[in-house]
Every structure is written in structure tokens, then in C-alpha cells.
Design a protein around this motif. Structure first.
Motif, PDB file in Angstrom:
ATOM      1  N   UNK A  57       0.848  -1.201   0.000  1.00 25.13           N
ATOM      2  CA  UNK A  57       0.000   0.000   0.000  1.00 25.13           C
ATOM      3  C   UNK A  57       0.885   1.253   0.000  1.00 25.13           C
ATOM      4  N   UNK A  58       0.637   2.138  -0.961  1.00 25.72           N
ATOM      5  CA  UNK A  58       1.388   3.404  -1.006  1.00 25.72           C
ATOM      6  C   UNK A  58       0.582   4.467  -0.255  1.00 25.72           C
ATOM      7  N   UNK A  59       1.149   4.954   0.818  1.00 22.93           N
ATOM      8  CA  UNK A  59       0.452   5.945   1.640  1.00 22.93           C
ATOM      9  C   UNK A  59       1.030   7.335   1.361  1.00 22.93           C
ATOM     10  N   UNK A  60       0.191   8.212   0.852  1.00 23.92           N
ATOM     11  CA  UNK A  60       0.636   9.571   0.553  1.00 23.92           C
ATOM     12  C   UNK A  60       0.634  10.430   1.818  1.00 23.92           C
TER      13      UNK A  60
ATOM     14  N   UNK B 138       3.004  11.682  13.059  1.00 20.57           N
ATOM     15  CA  UNK B 138       4.273  11.228  12.448  1.00 20.57           C
ATOM     16  C   UNK B 138       4.657   9.833  12.953  1.00 20.57           C
ATOM     17  N   UNK B 139       4.410   9.619  14.242  1.00 24.98           N
ATOM     18  CA  UNK B 139       4.742   8.309  14.809  1.00 24.98           C
ATOM     19  C   UNK B 139       3.884   7.215  14.163  1.00 24.98           C
ATOM     20  N   UNK B 140       2.609   7.536  13.980  1.00 17.42           N
ATOM     21  CA  UNK B 140       1.748   6.508  13.381  1.00 17.42           C
ATOM     22  C   UNK B 140       2.120   6.265  11.918  1.00 17.42           C
ATOM     23  N   UNK B 141       2.658   7.299  11.261  1.00 22.65           N
ATOM     24  CA  UNK B 141       3.095   7.104   9.876  1.00 22.65           C
ATOM     25  C   UNK B 141       4.233   6.073   9.826  1.00 22.65           C
ATOM     26  N   UNK B 142       5.143   6.182  10.779  1.00 20.78           N
ATOM     27  CA  UNK B 142       6.235   5.207  10.751  1.00 20.78           C
ATOM     28  C   UNK B 142       5.727   3.810  11.115  1.00 20.78           C
TER      29      UNK B 142
END
Lengths: 500, 480
Positions: free
Chosen positions: A265-268, A287-291
Motif C-alpha cells: 500500500x502506497x500511503x501519501x 508522524x509516529x503513526x506514519x512510521x
């Protein structure tokens, strides 16, 4: 203590089918929870005890007859935003204008929810006619955030968000015009989704800004949310803007999220959604959840949505323009409030002056202004053109770079009651990360992703391609499954602990 | 030439609202029937209840396309519904759904027949909209009442170019529109009941000038007679002002039939700002070319085509062709009658005089005419085949109209068959001459007029059944 009222929908279903408890018991437990907590939380305007108990008795009979044949929401209590028209149950939009209005017909989404067995336990509080981001603009008083009762729950669907958060109902319906589901979901730590424009019929959703309004679900899990979304989605002959796009099986998306993680999945990540002035706790949590998404197999891609900063001014032209038109019908002639007067003009003026609160009047005046001869081109038409640019921003991002977009929901966590009421502009800025999604007609979902130093919940927003709610559910489920956020915390809290 | 002598011309454009005769409303399911109990034909959408949404009735679009095609308009592949805002108790939503910037039909024209030839009048646009309800004010009580049965009834508004120059042209244009919507069977075209409503934009200028004068809108002209009277009044009023050098102000005026005058309703400064914007509840209306084509193929013969065909095919003059094509049902009746018995001119005369005369007298229309076209044709055939005389035929016709019976049956039953037996007629002739010796004497002394007297007496004796040619012939023989 709150055994029944903090269960997930899936757990309730299992308990009902295995006769661990009855629908009557389940509904009673929720009605009692509402009674115990509503004085503090003020999340319900109307509690539909009688009709709910009657429906529960019928649901028990149906389960007794043939449990397996009952639809998936049988006996499940559902809170309904008082912006949705409910047959024979007072519908106020939190306005004096409609106080006492008992509709003779049912909102399509509510009817579909009921058809799947759901039971209306009551009508939830909101900002008057859904105009607001804090639930303070209700003529029935503000709703309080269960996480801190001195704080707002967000809005406008604050009552529905709180109902789910505090265990007054496992599911709720709200409406989202510029963030009115996602922002309160974020501020109260529950899951909330605004589906694609056209996915859910607007018939029976009292019109606020027709090109932006969409009905959507709240729940305490992504899986539960999918049940309610499944029930209400699909074309409706009574709404020309609802779309006949096939409705996929959302439980498949949930399974995929549970089993496959986010591989491929590509997350923009839109750079314009991390702005100065947002709470650092919000930025950090997002930001933490993005990682964490990356750890689950997603590829993060930076994307640009260059017209984002124009979204708020665009939204606050189109929204009042449509609102001023939609609210023209509240004239005291056929239903709702009518103030006595000497002549027709005076009756209109007095009725509307008394019936509408200040925020509603403000939007009617702005909207009337931007549609007037001589100003239409400079405001309304220009805003429509910018809306197209905003739509194109998302189109380009989805066409080239990513499958879903992840972003913050609200620039701040729950703020104090009264903190922003003096500055409508400050209040409008609460919509900065949510209203572009309404302008583009896309689906967006808020999933809890952390807490600030005061323990207040923070939401992560997933934004999808048109009619790709399934991808949001998949991402949301994958993320939610590994998250250690205690989404049931407020539902488990004992009623007596809620105090002002 | 002084300004008082310079000829003045009027420039007129008409906005005609026409109720479409669909079963249900334009955006809702309730019925469009007239004359029902107030507020009985409503539903949540019509009442403008919160949360209700309009859903377009496809039949309404079909009707508008029909009218657009019949008036040579360009049917727009994409048109847009817009909200027109004003507050009035009979407008449930506080706005009327109409079409504004993008109407469904553009750039058409019609040709009207006038005393001195045919004139083409341009159609700027035709757009769709919903009707409002009806407010009434109760005398002696400080209340008004609203009936929303008419709210949401589909309308088309037909806007003409400012091509009209006189009340005669305006009247002819209105009549043609009425005739056309009735031919298309999309409206009953009834002005008195409000199915057709007309507003006129009127200005005047000196002939030869290119610039238009200031226009005045005249409302409330709801009969053909009012249209003509109101326009004549307004032209006269404005012409006088122009001659006196007075400024004509842009305003809306109402026709007051009782006074035979127009009076000012509101001036431009108080004109409403309708705040039009595209209705977000309705998607742009997309019309497929295939659909337009299939509607075009199914269009009935139109008044102009019918008029020309009646002239060329049946040899009718303008007058008869016009009379017989006013209503499509009349034209179809005539067509049918001629197909049964090919005497177009006799049938035209019978319809124009006897049939219409009787229908008018009885307050009936061609639809409930007791005489079928076949029976009328048979009656004319009986005359042409000399089975009955024209005079007897009128008697037979009366009987046909009352009983609906076939003419042959009436003739047989009542023994009305013409007497063509020479000896029988001769016997009557002789009897008449014998019974009137004085008149016979007079004739013989040169009073030729008396011949008619004898014919009359013979016809009377035979109860009108004697063949008139034989009577003439036998009388002549006897008297010479």
C-alpha cells in the motif's frame, strides 16, 4: 459494571445469538447508561426509550424464531444525530426553530440501519444545524467530552461521538459537511468516517450545505464501523446525488487489514497538512503513526496538495451560500417555530430572529451576501473554480503517487468549553484538514492514534479515492489492530465518575 | 417632421408559462390533478420538509424536448437546474427550482399567420421549472391560507425574442403556442385556468431607431383578450409619454381588467435579487442524442404542417384549413371523415357549420361529440348519392347528434329516403297546381316568381323528401 455497554458490535452479536443476554437487556443497559451520564455529557437531545424497548422485544422474538436469519445489526443500539429525520421521533437539529417537529417520514440511512436490525436509542446533540466544530452552538447546551468534561467533544456531530465514546451506544450516525464526523471522532477517541459524496443517501439528512453533506458512521472499532457503513451505503431513488456504484463487502476489507497488513500500500503524506500552529503533540502522534504504517509494510510517499491553504476560504464561501438557501424554508409557515406578528414580513423576521442562533444567522448572512447580484462572480463562482483546483490536487496525487493519503484530522486536541466561542474564525480553522476532503467529495476516516500530555485523544485521518472506502477500512483496521490506544476507556468508566 | 408626427413602433417580447400535463409533479410523486381538496396533493418533498430532496420526473423532460423540437429550438445536451430565491408563503422551500444560465432549449422560432402574411417570431429559450402553491386571503379575517396542491407542478417558460410589434401579433403568437402544446398533448393550454400564463415586456421607440426603449413588464394577463387589451393599453400609454418627452421608467405593472388599465406594481429599484445558483441537489441534466432523435421521430403532425397538407391534399382555402387545424382532434376527425367519404369540401362545410354549431350550443368538445367522423362521412355520402336532400340531411344530423345513431338507420327508420319516382312526384305536382288556382293564374300572367312558390308547396307536401331536381323538371313541364 459496564459489561454490556463497552462491548464491540461483534461481541454483542455473539452474545445475542448465543442467548448470553437478550436485546431487551442490551438496550436497557444502554438506556440506563444514557440516563446516568446524559446530565453531565448532554450528548442526547431526545432519548427514545419506548420505541427502543419495543424494537428490542421484536428483535428478541426474531432471534428466538431463527437467530441465524436475523440481519447483522439485530438488537444493536444506535445513536442518531438529531440532524437526521426520524419518523415519529422529534427532530430538532438542535435549533429552537424545529423544536417539537415530529417528522412524518424516515431518513433513508436510518431506515436502512433499522432494516439491518439496528435500534434507535435516541437523537444526539449537535451544533445547531451542524454549524460548528465544538458542539457549543446547540440551543440545548454544549456537549461535554468524556475524556475531560471541561472540554468540547468537537462538532458538529459531538453528541454522536460522545455517545459511542462513553458507551451510550456502540454505533452512531452523524453527518460530515467539513469535518463534523472525523473531528469529533478524533477529539473523543473513536472511529468515524465520512464516506464518498454519493455513497450514502442524503434523503432525510436535514440539508446544511448540500454539495458537501454526507452521512457516516461512528464506532469503537474499525470492524464495527464497517458493519454500519455496509448497512447504510448504496443508491437511493430519493436522492439524485446518490450513486449506483456497487457497494463492496466491507468485511473483506477488514479481513484484509487484519491478515495482510499494509504490504504494497502506497500511503501519501501531504506536506501541506503539517503546518505551523498545529499542536506539537498532534504532529508527533501522526508522524509516529506514519512510521508504524511503514513498519506494517506500507510505502510512504510525500505528496503535494498545493491548493490546501485555499480550502478554508473556499469552504466558508460555498458552505454558507448553500446553507443560506437550504435554511430559507424555515419561515414559520408550515412547521416549526412561528412568532406572532402584525404582518407577513414581520412574522418572517421575528420567527427567524428567535429561531436561529448566532452562528446560523452569521452563515445565512454571509451566504446571502456571496450569492447576491454583483458579488456572485467574485465569491461563489470563484470559490467553485478553486474547488475544482482542490479536486484536481487529489486526483493528481491519487493518479500518480499513492493509494491512500494519511494526515492529521484536527490541528489540536479537545479545547476548553468557551475557549474559541468569541472567535468564529478560530473555530473555522478547526476544519483545515477535514474540509478539503468534503470539497473534493472523497472518503475520509479518523482512527485514534495517540494522546497528548493531558491524555486527550488524537486522530489519524485516512483519505481515499472516490468510492474506495474499502482501502480506508483496510488501512484503519491494520493500524487499529496493532494500536495500544484504549478505545473502550470511556465506555468502561463508571457513570458516577463523570462529573463537571 | 415634428416628433409628435413621427410614427412610433412597439417592441414586445412575451414570457409564457405553460403547465405540463404530467401525472405527477416535476420533483415529487404527488399528483398534479386540479380541483382537489386543498393540500391533499402533497408529500414531504412538495411540503419542503427538512431533509427532502427533489428527484426529476423524466416525463417532464420529454415534454420540454417535444416543445423545443416543435419550435425549432436547439435541445441542449446539458442543462442545469438553479435555485431562485424569494420568500412567500406559497413557496415551500424559500426558493423555486428553475433553470437559469443553462436552459434545456435555446434559439428556436415559430411562424404565425397574420392578416397580411406570415411572420417569424424568435424563441430565445425554453426552460423547466416548478410552480408555486396558491395563497388566498380570507376576507374579514386577518389570515391568509395556502394551498400547496399546485406547488411542484411542472412548468415550461417560453421566452420570445423582442420580435413582436403589435397586440395582433402577440395574440397570434399566444394562440399558436396554445395550439402547439395541445397538438403535442403536453398541456391543456387553458389560459383561464392558468395552464398558460403570459407576461409581456413592452417598450416603444420612434420607427427607424435601433436602440430599444425602456421596457416595462406587464403581468397578470391571463386570457387572449387581456393579452391584446393590455398590450394596446400599454403601447398607447408609453407612446404618449414618448411624444410628451417623458421618461419611461423600468418597472413591473399589473393588468387590471376591471379598470382596463395597467398599474405600477414595483419599480426596478425594488426588484428582487433572486440569488440564483446551481441546485446542488440535482445533477446537471444530461440528454442523450438518441433520446432526442426518438422523441423527434414520434412527434405528431404539427399545426403548420397540418394546415399546409389540408390545403394541398384536400384543396381547402386558408379559412377552412385554419378552422379545421385549430385543434388536433378536430383535424384528426376531419382526416378520418374524408378517408371514409372523399368529399373534403362538403365535409369541411358540414363541420364548420352544423357540427361546430351544435357542439358550441351544447357546450361540448369534439372529444365528446356524439357523431363519429364515420357517421358524418356517411351522411355526406347519402347526400352525394341523392338518397336524401341537403335539407333532410340537417334533420338526420340533428337526430344523429341526439342519439348517436347511424344516418342510414335514421333515414330508413323515419322513411326519409328521397322520392325519386317521377309518377309519385307528378301526382303531388298536379295536386298542388289544382289546389292553388289563383297562384297558377298569376304565374300564367307573367309572375315568374310563383315558380318558387310551387316548388315549396311540392316539397312541403312530400315532407321534404321529393328530389328537388325532379320537382323542378316536372313543374317546368307542367307549366309550359
Amino acid at each position: 459494571m459496564n459489561e454490556l455497554t463497552s462491548l464491540s458490535v461483534a461481541e454483542m452479536r455473539r452474545g445475542l445469538l448465543s442467548k448470553q443476554f437478550s436485546c431487551a437487556e442490551l438496550v436497557d443497559a444502554h438506556l440506563m447508561r444514557i440516563e446516568e451520564t446524559n446530565e453531565v455529557l448532554n450528548s442526547f437531545i431526545t432519548i427514545a426509550s419506548d420505541s427502543a424497548r419495543k424494537a428490542a422485544a421484536q428483535a428478541d422474538e426474531a432471534i428466538l424464531r431463527d437467530a441465524d436469519a436475523t440481519p447483522p445489526l439485530t438488537g444493536i443500539p444506535v445513536a442518531v444525530k438529531d440532524m437526521l429525520v426520524t419518523k415519529d421521533i422529534e427532530t430538532t437539529c438542535a435549533s429552537q426553530m424545529l423544536k417539537g417537529f415530529i417528522p412524518p417520514y424516515q431518513c433513508t440511512a436510518v431506515a436502512r440501519m433499522c432494516k439491518q436490525g439496528g435500534i434507535i436509542v435516541g437523537k444526539t446533540n449537535l451544533d445547531e444545524f451542524a454549524m460548528g466544530a465544538s458542539n457549543e452552538n446547540s440551543s440545548f447546551g454544549p456537549v461535554r467530552n468524556p475524556w475531560d468534561t471541561k472540554r468540547v467533544p468537537g462538532g458538529s456531530s459531538g453528541g454522536s461521538a460522545v455517545a459511542v465514546s462513553a458507551g451510550q451506544a456502540p454505533l452512531a450516525l452523524g453527518t460530515d459537511t467539513g469535518g463534523s464526523i472525523r473531528q469529533p471522532a478524533s477529539l473523543t477517541g473513536v472511529v468515524g468516517m465520512k464516506p464518498t459524496y454519493g455513497r450514502v443517501s442524503r434523503f432525510g439528512a436535514v440539508a446544511f450545505a448540500s454539495s458537501l453533506d454526507q452521512i457516516g458512521p461512528f464506532a469503537r472499532s474499525v470492524e464495527d464501523l464497517a458493519f454500519l457503513l455496509q448497512a447504510i451505503s448504496g443508491k437511493d431513488e430519493n436522492d439524485s446525488t446518490s450513486v449506483s456504484e456497487p457497494v463492496p463487502s466491507f468485511s473483506e476489507a477488514i479481513e484484509k487489514g487484519s491478515n495482510d497488513g499494509l504490504k504494497g500500500v502506497r500511503v501519501g503524506v501531504p506536506k501541506e497538512y503539517f503546518i505551523e500552529g498545529m499542536d506539537s503533540a498532534v504532529e508527533e502522534a501522526v508522524r509516529k503513526s506514519l512510521s508504524e504504517l511503514e513498519e506494517m509494510g506500507a510505502t510512504l510517499v510525500e505528496v503535494s496538495l498545493p491548493h490546501t491553504e485555499l480550502a478554508i476560504p473556499t469552504y466558508y464561501i460555498l458552505n454558507p451560500a448553500e446553507a443560506s438557501s437550504n435554511l430559507a424554508r424555515y419561515d414559520g409557515v408550515r412547521y416549526g417555530l412561528r412568532e406572532p406578528a402584525k404582518n407577513l414580513r414581520e412574522m418572517y423576521a421575528k420567527t427567524r430572529a428567535k429561531g436561529f442562533g448566532p452562528e446560523v444567522k452569521r452563515r445565512i448572512m454571509i451566504g446571502t451576501y456571496v450569492l447576491s447580484a454583483g458579488y456572485y462572480d467574485a465569491y461563489y463562482l470563484k470559490a467553485q473554480q478553486i474547488r475544482t483546483l482542490i479536486i484536481n490536487d487529489f486526483k493528481a496525487a491519487f493518479a500518480n503517487d499513492c493509494d491512500v493519503i494519511a494526515a492529521p484530522v484536527s490541528p489540536s486536541t479537545a479545547f476548553a468549553i468557551g475557549e474559541k466561542t468569541d472567535s468564529p474564525l478560530q473555530m473555522y480553522l478547526a476544519d483545515v484538514f477535514t474540509c478539503p476532503i468534503n470539497l473534493a467529495g472523497l472518503p475520509g476516516m479518523s482512527v485514534p492514534c495517540g494522546q497528548d500530555s493531558n491524555g486527550l485523544p488524537i486522530g489519524l485521518q485516512f483519505i481515499g479515492k472516490p468510492f474506495d472506502e474499502a482501502s480506508l477500512l483496510r488501512c484503519g483496521q491494520a493500524y487499529f489492530k496493532q494500536s495500544n490506544f484504549d478505545i473502550r476507556a470511556m465506555a468502561k468508566k463508571s457513570s458516577s465518575e463523570f462529573a463537571i | 417632421m415634428s416628433s409628435s408626427e413621427k410614427p412610433i413602433e412597439a417592441v414586445i417580447g412575451l414570457e409564457v408559462h405553460c403547465q405540463l400535463s404530467t401525472d405527477s409533479k416535476i420533483f415529487a410523486t404527488s399528483s398534479t390533478a386540479a380541483g382537489e381538496k386543498p393540500n391533499s396533493l402533497t408529500d414531504p418533498v412538495t411540503l419542503g420538509l427538512p431533509g427532502c430532496l427533489p428527484v426529476l420526473n423524466k416525463k417532464v423532460v420529454e415534454y420540454a424536448i417535444k416543445l423545443g423540437l416543435a419550435t425549432h429550438c436547439e435541445i441542449q445536451r446539458e442543462s442545469v437546474f438553479a435555485r431562485k430565491h424569494y420568500l412567500y408563503p406559497d413557496l415551500p422551500k424559500g426558493y423555486q427550482i428553475s433553470q437559469y444560465e443553462k436552459p434545456i432549449c435555446l434559439d428556436g422560432h415559430v411562424s404565425v399567420r397574420l392578416k397580411d402574411g406570415v411572420k417569424r417570431i424568435g424563441i430565445t429559450r425554453i426552460h423547466l421549472e416548478e410552480d408555486a402553491g396558491k395563497s388566498s386571503h380570507v376576507d374579514d379575517e386577518a389570515i391568509s391560507v395556502v394551498d400547496l396542491n399546485r406547488a411542484g407542478v411542472p412548468l415550461v417558460e417560453i421566452v420570445s425574442e423582442p420580435d413582436i410589434r403589435s397586440s395582433e401579433e402577440a395574440g397570434a403568437y399566444m394562440r399558436l403556442l396554445r395550439q402547439t402544446v395541445r397538438y403535442l398533448d403536453i398541456s391543456d393550454g387553458n389560459l383561464e385556468e392558468g395552464s398558460l400564463r403570459c407576461d409581456a415586456n413592452i417598450s416603444v421607440r420612434y420607427e427607424g431607431e435601433e436602440k430599444f426603449g425602456t421596457k416595462v413588464e406587464v403581468k397578470n394577463i391571463n386570457s387572449f383578450r387581456y393579452v391584446e387589451k393590455a398590450i394596446d393599453y400599454e403601447i398607447e400609454r408609453q407612446s404618449e409619454m414618448l411624444r410628451n418627452g417623458e421618461a419611461i421608467s423600468q418597472e413591473t405593472r399589473l393588468w387590471d381588467e376591471a379598470k382596463g388599465k395597467t398599474r405600477s406594481m414595483r419599480s426596478k429599484e425594488f426588484a428582487e435579487d433572486y440569488r440564483y445558483f446551481p441546485d446542488p441537489d440535482l445533477l446537471p441534466l444530461m440528454v442523450e442524442t438518441d433520446w432526442i432523435e426518438s422523441i423527434k421521430e414520434a412527434l405528431p403532425e404539427l399545426p403548420d404542417q397540418m394546415f399546409e397538407r389540408f390545403k394541398s391534399m384536400y384543396g381547402l382555402d386558408d379559412y377552412n384549413a385554419d378552422v379545421l387545424t385549430q385543434e388536433s382532434l378536430v383535424a384528426r376527425y376531419y382526416d378520418q371523415a374524408v378517408s371514409v367519404h372523399g368529399n373534403p369540401s362538403a365535409l369541411a362545410n358540414w363541420m364548420g357549420t352544423e357540427l361546430f354549431g351544435r357542439l358550441n350550443k351544447e357546450g361540448k368538445t369534439i372529444e365528446d361529440c356524439p357523431v363519429s367522423p364515420e357517421n358524418l362521412a356517411d351522411l355526406v355520402r347519402l347526400i352525394d348519392e341523392e338518397v336524401i336532400s341537403g335539407k333532410i340531411a340537417k334533420k338526420v344530423f340533428d337526430e344523429m347528434f341526439s342519439s348517436g345513431a347511424r344516418p342510414e338507420a335514421i333515414v330508413e327508420q323515419q322513411g326519409l329516403r328521397q322520392i325519386t319516382d317521377e309518377s309519385a312526384i307528378l301526382a303531388i305536382v298536379e295536386q298542388v297546381l289544382e289546389a292553388n288556382p289563383q297562384q297558377l293564374e298569376a304565374y300564367k300572367s307573367g309572375k315568374d316568381k310563383m315558380f318558387g312558390f310551387f316548388v315549396g308547396q311540392v316539397m312541403k307536401q312530400s315532407e321534404g323528401k321529393a328530389n328537388p331536381q325532379l320537382v323542378n323538371k316536372l313543374l317546368k313541364e307542367k307549366l309550359t
